[in-house]
Design a protein around this motif. Structure first.
Motif, PDB file in Angstrom:
ATOM      1  N   ASN A   3      19.257 -17.196  14.585  1.00 33.25           N
ATOM      2  CA  ASN A   3      19.237 -17.585  15.981  1.00 33.25           C
ATOM      3  C   ASN A   3      18.773 -19.042  16.057  1.00 33.25           C
ATOM      4  N   ASN A   4      19.710 -19.945  16.331  1.00 34.59           N
ATOM      5  CA  ASN A   4      19.392 -21.377  16.331  1.00 34.59           C
ATOM      6  C   ASN A   4      18.273 -21.730  17.295  1.00 34.59           C
ATOM      7  N   GLY A  64      14.459 -24.919   6.021  1.00 40.03           N
ATOM      8  CA  GLY A  64      13.882 -23.738   5.377  1.00 40.03           C
ATOM      9  C   GLY A  64      14.034 -22.497   6.238  1.00 40.03           C
ATOM     10  N   LEU A  65      13.832 -22.654   7.548  1.00 42.24           N
ATOM     11  CA  LEU A  65      13.978 -21.518   8.449  1.00 42.24           C
ATOM     12  C   LEU A  65      15.430 -21.045   8.520  1.00 42.24           C
ATOM     13  N   PHE A  66      16.360 -21.978   8.563  1.00 42.14           N
ATOM     14  CA  PHE A  66      17.776 -21.599   8.632  1.00 42.14           C
ATOM     15  C   PHE A  66      18.186 -20.750   7.444  1.00 42.14           C
ATOM     16  N   LEU A  71      15.354 -17.184   7.910  1.00 43.04           N
ATOM     17  CA  LEU A  71      15.105 -16.374   9.093  1.00 43.04           C
ATOM     18  C   LEU A  71      16.353 -15.616   9.521  1.00 43.04           C
ATOM     19  N   VAL A  72      16.339 -14.334   9.340  1.00 41.33           N
ATOM     20  CA  VAL A  72      17.442 -13.481   9.779  1.00 41.33           C
ATOM     21  C   VAL A  72      16.862 -12.276  10.513  1.00 41.33           C
ATOM     22  N   GLY A  73      17.596 -11.764  11.458  1.00 45.78           N
ATOM     23  CA  GLY A  73      17.112 -10.643  12.244  1.00 45.78           C
ATOM     24  C   GLY A  73      16.919  -9.392  11.413  1.00 45.78           C
TER      25      GLY A  73
END
Length: 80
Positions: free
Chosen positions: A3-4, A37-39, A42-44
């Motif tokens: 989620n951008n 790093g988050l991209f 980070l996944v749901g």
């Protein structure tokens, strides 16, 4: 699926603090001030641990927990 809007808000919120804010996802440790790093991390649907250390850690923990909750991301803020 990332989620951008969540990633940008998490990074911007973390950047307001001088404390070290690190997200643990399985065996990865990501500096949440790093959008890249988050991209990649980070996944749901995953559970994360958030480690915060520094002079404004308590305020950072509260702010970060609120941002993760706002975006329905499961995070456990680790308290020392």
């Amino acid at each position: 699926m990332s989620n951008n809007a969540a990633i940008v808000e998490i990074s911007q919120t973390a950047s307001q603090f001088t404390s070290s804010i690190v997200l643990q996802a399985e065996s990865k440790y990501i500096d949440v001030k790093s959008i890249l790093g988050l991209f990649t991390t980070l996944v749901g649907g995953h559970a994360y641990e958030l480690h915060v250390h520094g002079p404004d850690a308590e305020e950072a923990k509260t702010a970060m927990a609120n941002v993760f909750a706002k975006h329905n991301l499961n995070v456990n803020v680790i308290t020392d």
